[in-house]
Design a protein around this motif. Structure first.
Motif, mmCIF file in Angstrom:
data_model
loop_
_atom_site.group_PDB
_atom_site.id
_atom_site.type_symbol
_atom_site.label_atom_id
_atom_site.label_comp_id
_atom_site.label_asym_id
_atom_site.label_seq_id
_atom_site.Cartn_x
_atom_site.Cartn_y
_atom_site.Cartn_z
ATOM 1 N N ARG A 73 0.852 -1.196 0.000
ATOM 2 C CA ARG A 73 0.000 0.000 0.000
ATOM 3 C C ARG A 73 0.887 1.245 0.000
ATOM 4 N N VAL B 277 0.916 5.105 0.400
ATOM 5 C CA VAL B 277 0.090 6.161 0.974
ATOM 6 C C VAL B 277 0.884 7.455 1.010
ATOM 7 N N GLU C 288 -3.125 5.649 -2.251
ATOM 8 C CA GLU C 288 -4.046 6.231 -1.275
ATOM 9 C C GLU C 288 -3.448 7.559 -0.849
ATOM 10 N N GLY D 184 -9.247 11.126 -1.303
ATOM 11 C CA GLY D 184 -8.368 10.937 -0.152
ATOM 12 C C GLY D 184 -9.144 10.948 1.148
#
Lengths: 267, 221
Positions: free
Chosen positions: A4, A6, A138, A168
């Motif tokens: 992920r 971010v 993300e 977001g």
């Protein structure tokens, strides 16, 4: 296992992007996730200082991009939290030293070996910001309950949407419950009303943040301070846990209700 | 002999070919005849094809296009009033030119026929919308966002940004919103900012228009 990616961004400076990145990275590492924190603020690096890793920097992100070292050589492993790694920014260069496509390529090399890549974006909407969001899957937007910070967050959300990276999720930082109670500060409801995105955390103003930042020890490594608990909760929500929002001291009646309503409504 | 249904005229923008009244076959024949006689003269020219009220389908329009192209003349735009003809032009990817209008004469705005655009999202700070017709927003217009419209602006949401309705000088334009709290409001040649006590949301739908030389707000019922 997918990695992920971010990015933590805000538009306005000084709202707590770096502190947030450091504490989320540390929280996730505490939870046993393999984490790389990337400082994308080339020329004004801070994440290394906040994480207390400044004196261990040998290579930085520009060295990696320009081929002076391999990515693995530039990663600094935190001795306190072996799952936490830092890719520091260069201090002697500026944002133009790296391009968005190079950022994407760099982050792709971390796929599969790590659970999380957290990218600390610089303030502004220029190339540094573009570099920081290019590899993101993300995005967390940090804002404080001030009109100027909220305005900048709104601008950033617009830019992120234009990039097709979704609206977001929002971290509302440095809430002062007393000021909110007196009606002298925007409350959570006001901010969510304007920005209309999902809330992932509320962090109260906490003096121990200053102490922890100066010592280079993320506050989440430091017992149960209000801000530390709030950051840990955000990390848990990132991991998909349902964590109720904290009751901030001296909140006026109704705040929590509205907050939950919004958290659900926008979720 | 009556005047020819086909007129070919030179303008500063290139050739103007006007196809007038009369049976389609005759027009085509006449056009071919004229082109055959004078094609070398028009060779390589860009042509605006003016079709007036005539309704022409895509096949017919393609006949004309092929005819012109076979004489090395390339239609660059179409002027037409009939909807069928416009659709045909779109089908052939020919741009539709604005119908020529007399210069110096104030254009009478036909409000009902103005085209509009629908925006179904929140306009955030730094985002700007410009449109020659009406603008309808389903969502909020946040502070720092700007809308410039040739005609009316309708916001189904909160309006906190800057709006200019009737931006081409149309003082009859209106602005309405479910919560009309703009940073600044402009209609036609007028400009206003809300009184300070108005700056927080009113939660009442309101409509702004020009009345006796100033912008006034009233409940939108």
């Amino acid at each position: 296992m997918t990695t992920r990616v971010v990015t933590i961004t805000s538009g306005k400076g000084g709202v707590g992007k770096t502190t947030t990145t450091a504490n989320l990275a540390a929280s996730l590492a505490q939870a046993g996730k393999r984490v790389v924190a990337i400082d994308a603020d080339i020329g004004l690096r801070n994440l290394d200082v906040v994480l207390g890793l400044e004196n261990r920097i040998v290579y930085d992100i520009v060295d990696v991009v320009e081929g002076r070292c391999r990515l693995r050589q530039a990663l600094i492993r935190d001795k306190r939290l072996p799952d936490l790694n830092l890719l520091p920014a260069a201090q002697t260069r500026d944002k133009s030293a790296v391009r968005p496509d190079q950022m994407i390529h760099l982050v792709e090399q971390l796929y599969n070996d790590f659970d999380f890549v957290l990218i600390d974006s610089p303030a502004g909407i220029e190339q540094g910001f573009r570099n920081a969001i290019a590899p993101a899957k993300e995005i967390l937007i940090v804002t404080t309950p001030e009109v100027s910070a909220v305005r900048d967050a709104d601008r950033i959300i617009g830019l992120i949407e234009a990039e097709g990276k979704g609206p977001g999720r929002l971290i509302l930082n440095r809430i002062k419950p007393d000021l909110v109670k007196r009606g002298d500060m925007l409350d959570t409801h006001d901010v969510l009303d304007i920005l209309a995105i999902e809330l992932i955390g509320i962090v109260p103003e906490d003096e121990s943040i200053v102490v922890s930042t100066n010592k280079g020890v993320p506050i989440v490594m430091n017992g149960a301070t209000p801000a530390g608990v709030a950051y840990r909760n955000i990390a848990r929500r990132l991991l998909g846990e349902e964590v109720p929002f904290q009751v901030l001291k001296t909140t006026h009646p109704g705040l929590l209700d509205r907050l939950f309503r919004f958290a659900r409504g926008q979720g | 002999m009556s005047s020819s249904p086909v007129i070919i005229r030179g303008t500063k923008d290139g050739l103007l070919v006007i196809l007038g009244e009369g049976p389609w076959d005759e027009i085509l024949h006449e056009l071919m005849d004229r082109l055959d006689r004078t094609a070398s003269f028009f060779k390589g020219a860009r042509v605006n094809l003016e079709l007036g009220e005539r309704e022409i389908n895509e096949d017919q329009l393609r006949q004309v296009q092929d005819l012109l192209v076979s004489h090395d003349i390339h239609p660059s735009s179409i002027s037409a009033n009939a909807e069928t003809t416009k659709v045909a032009a779109q089908g052939l990817h020919l741009p539709i030119a604005d119908p020529s209008r007399p210069d110096g004469e104030t254009l009478r705005i036909d409000r009902e026929s103005r085209r509009g655009t629908l925006i179904r999202r929140t306009l955030r700070s730094g985002q700007a919308i410009q449109h020659p017709g009406h603008v309808v927003v389903i969502g909020d217009v946040n502070a720092g966002a700007e809308i410039t419209a040739g005609a009316d602006v309708v916001v189904f949401g909160r309006l906190r940004g800057v709006v200019h309705a009737g931006a081409t000088g149309d003082d009859d334009a209106i602005v309405c919103a479910l919560d009309l709290s703009p940073t600044q409001l402009r209609i036609g040649n007028y400009i206003a900012r809300p009184p300070d006590e108005h700056s927080r949301g009113t939660n009442k739908a309101e409509i702004a228009r020009i009345l006796d030389g100033q912008i006034v707000l009233e409940r939108w019922k």
